[in-house]
Write a protein that holds these residues in place. Structure first.
Motif, PDB file in Angstrom:
ATOM      1  N   GLU A  21       7.455 -52.681 -66.919  1.00  0.00           N
ATOM      2  CA  GLU A  21       8.219 -52.796 -68.160  1.00  0.00           C
ATOM      3  C   GLU A  21       8.952 -51.492 -68.486  1.00  0.00           C
ATOM      4  O   GLU A  21      10.107 -51.504 -68.926  1.00  0.00           O
ATOM      5  CB  GLU A  21       7.293 -53.161 -69.316  1.00  0.00           C
TER       6      GLU A  21
ATOM      7  N   PHE B  77      -4.142 -59.406 -72.326  1.00  0.00           N
ATOM      8  CA  PHE B  77      -2.911 -60.049 -71.891  1.00  0.00           C
ATOM      9  C   PHE B  77      -2.030 -60.371 -73.097  1.00  0.00           C
ATOM     10  O   PHE B  77      -0.828 -60.092 -73.110  1.00  0.00           O
ATOM     11  CB  PHE B  77      -3.266 -61.331 -71.130  1.00  0.00           C
TER      12      PHE B  77
ATOM     13  N   LEU C 248      -1.417 -60.762 -61.949  1.00  0.00           N
ATOM     14  CA  LEU C 248      -0.965 -60.903 -63.330  1.00  0.00           C
ATOM     15  C   LEU C 248       0.452 -61.462 -63.315  1.00  0.00           C
ATOM     16  O   LEU C 248       1.366 -60.819 -62.800  1.00  0.00           O
ATOM     17  CB  LEU C 248      -1.003 -59.532 -64.037  1.00  0.00           C
TER      18      LEU C 248
ATOM     19  N   SER D 182       1.724 -53.262 -64.794  1.00  0.00           N
ATOM     20  CA  SER D 182       2.603 -54.046 -65.659  1.00  0.00           C
ATOM     21  C   SER D 182       3.344 -53.134 -66.629  1.00  0.00           C
ATOM     22  O   SER D 182       4.538 -53.334 -66.917  1.00  0.00           O
ATOM     23  CB  SER D 182       1.786 -55.092 -66.426  1.00  0.00           C
TER      24      SER D 182
ATOM     25  N   PHE E  92      -2.823 -54.116 -65.338  1.00  0.00           N
ATOM     26  CA  PHE E  92      -2.240 -53.853 -66.659  1.00  0.00           C
ATOM     27  C   PHE E  92      -1.458 -52.540 -66.640  1.00  0.00           C
ATOM     28  O   PHE E  92      -0.394 -52.432 -67.258  1.00  0.00           O
ATOM     29  CB  PHE E  92      -3.320 -53.838 -67.732  1.00  0.00           C
TER      30      PHE E  92
ATOM     31  N   CYS F 265       2.163 -59.537 -72.851  1.00  0.00           N
ATOM     32  CA  CYS F 265       2.490 -60.111 -71.550  1.00  0.00           C
ATOM     33  C   CYS F 265       2.953 -61.550 -71.688  1.00  0.00           C
ATOM     34  O   CYS F 265       3.557 -62.108 -70.773  1.00  0.00           O
ATOM     35  CB  CYS F 265       1.268 -60.054 -70.631  1.00  0.00           C
ATOM     36  N   SER F 266       2.649 -62.143 -72.818  1.00  0.00           N
ATOM     37  CA  SER F 266       3.039 -63.516 -73.109  1.00  0.00           C
ATOM     38  C   SER F 266       3.508 -63.595 -74.548  1.00  0.00           C
ATOM     39  O   SER F 266       2.841 -63.071 -75.447  1.00  0.00           O
ATOM     40  CB  SER F 266       1.849 -64.463 -72.902  1.00  0.00           C
TER      41      SER F 266
ATOM     42  N   ASP G  40      -1.078 -57.003 -75.149  1.00  0.00           N
ATOM     43  CA  ASP G  40      -0.054 -56.195 -74.485  1.00  0.00           C
ATOM     44  C   ASP G  40       1.300 -56.893 -74.405  1.00  0.00           C
ATOM     45  O   ASP G  40       2.211 -56.416 -73.735  1.00  0.00           O
ATOM     46  CB  ASP G  40      -0.503 -55.838 -73.067  1.00  0.00           C
TER      47      ASP G  40
ATOM     48  N   PRO H 215       7.009 -60.599 -70.045  1.00  0.00           N
ATOM     49  CA  PRO H 215       7.351 -59.529 -70.974  1.00  0.00           C
ATOM     50  C   PRO H 215       8.863 -59.393 -71.125  1.00  0.00           C
ATOM     51  O   PRO H 215       9.625 -59.838 -70.268  1.00  0.00           O
ATOM     52  CB  PRO H 215       6.742 -58.298 -70.312  1.00  0.00           C
TER      53      PRO H 215
ATOM     54  N   SER I 116       3.341 -62.609 -65.837  1.00  0.00           N
ATOM     55  CA  SER I 116       3.625 -62.450 -67.262  1.00  0.00           C
ATOM     56  C   SER I 116       5.090 -62.708 -67.598  1.00  0.00           C
ATOM     57  O   SER I 116       5.939 -62.852 -66.709  1.00  0.00           O
ATOM     58  CB  SER I 116       3.221 -61.048 -67.724  1.00  0.00           C
TER      59      SER I 116
END
Length: 220
Positions: free
Chosen positions: A191, A21, A106, A187, A184, A26-27, A24, A110, A108
């Motif tokens: 993006e 997380f 998930l 996600s 993932f 995501c945060s 990648d 991003p 996030s």
């Protein structure tokens, strides 16, 4: 009736997911965003904790199995390990109730999809993978306060019955799946679609496509 048993392997799965997380992006840092997984057999939900005195979250890659929170489908804590669930627990619970087909969430923050969140705009359907894997156009949910039932209900509405992703206005994104590997991957698709759409505007605007005009009927 005996209480469902907490499974350590699920805590290990959640802690392992936190490493990716953060890796990648995501945060951006600290406790932005969160993840959860539902044990289909017991109905228990394993979810990221929130920070508190003595437990500072500088980034999610610090998460350990013993930090993971476990609740039932109503949000009741099934063990007292000294941690509270992420403030977005109401949203996770609402999604699981509305979408019994989903076992992993998930949430996030991003960068590319967050641009659409900040503008309160939907991500248009421009690429085949958005239709095939995310459910088409990505809807930006109406605004709601962080951790509120209002934002939980708004996200559920934006997801509808079959979408795998939604945006939270002025906040972040939500992706649904049935494994950590799947969410993932989805996600990344989210993006990618947001980034392509943003750059496409620089070339005069993207060409949107209808969701039923993606796959050759002979392949169905």
């Amino acid at each position: 009736m005996s209480k469902p048993m907490v499974k350590w392997e699920y805590k290990e799965l959640i802690a392992g997911s936190a490493k990716r997380f953060f890796k990648d992006h995501c945060s951006p840092a600290m406790d932005s965003g969160d993840m959860s997984i539902k044990d289909v057999e017991s109905g228990l939900i394993y979810i990221y904790p929130r920070p508190h005195d003595g437990f500072e979250i500088t980034s999610w890659d610090i998460l350990k199995p013993e930090n993971v929170v476990v609740v039932d489908s109503e949000g009741n804590y099934v063990e007292d390990n000294g941690y509270l669930a992420t403030v977005e627990l109401p949203m996770h619970l609402a999604i699981y109730k509305a979408r019994p087909d989903i076992h992993v969430i998930l949430h996030s923050h991003p960068i590319w999809s967050s641009i659409y969140c900040a503008c309160g705009k939907n991500i248009p359907l421009t690429l085949a993978e958005q239709a095939l894997y995310l459910g088409g156009e990505i809807i930006c949910a109406e605004y709601g306060l962080v951790g509120s039932q209002e934002i939980a209900d708004n996200v559920v509405m934006a997801l509808g019955k079959d979408k795998r992703a939604a945006l939270m206005r002025n906040h972040g994104s939500v992706v649904l799946g049935n494994s950590f590997a799947e969410v993932f991957a989805l996600s990344d698709y989210l993006e990618h679609g947001a980034q392509v759409a943003i750059f496409g505007q620089l070339l005069g605007g993207v060409i949107e496509v209808a969701p039923d005009n993606i796959l050759d009927p002979s392949l169905l």
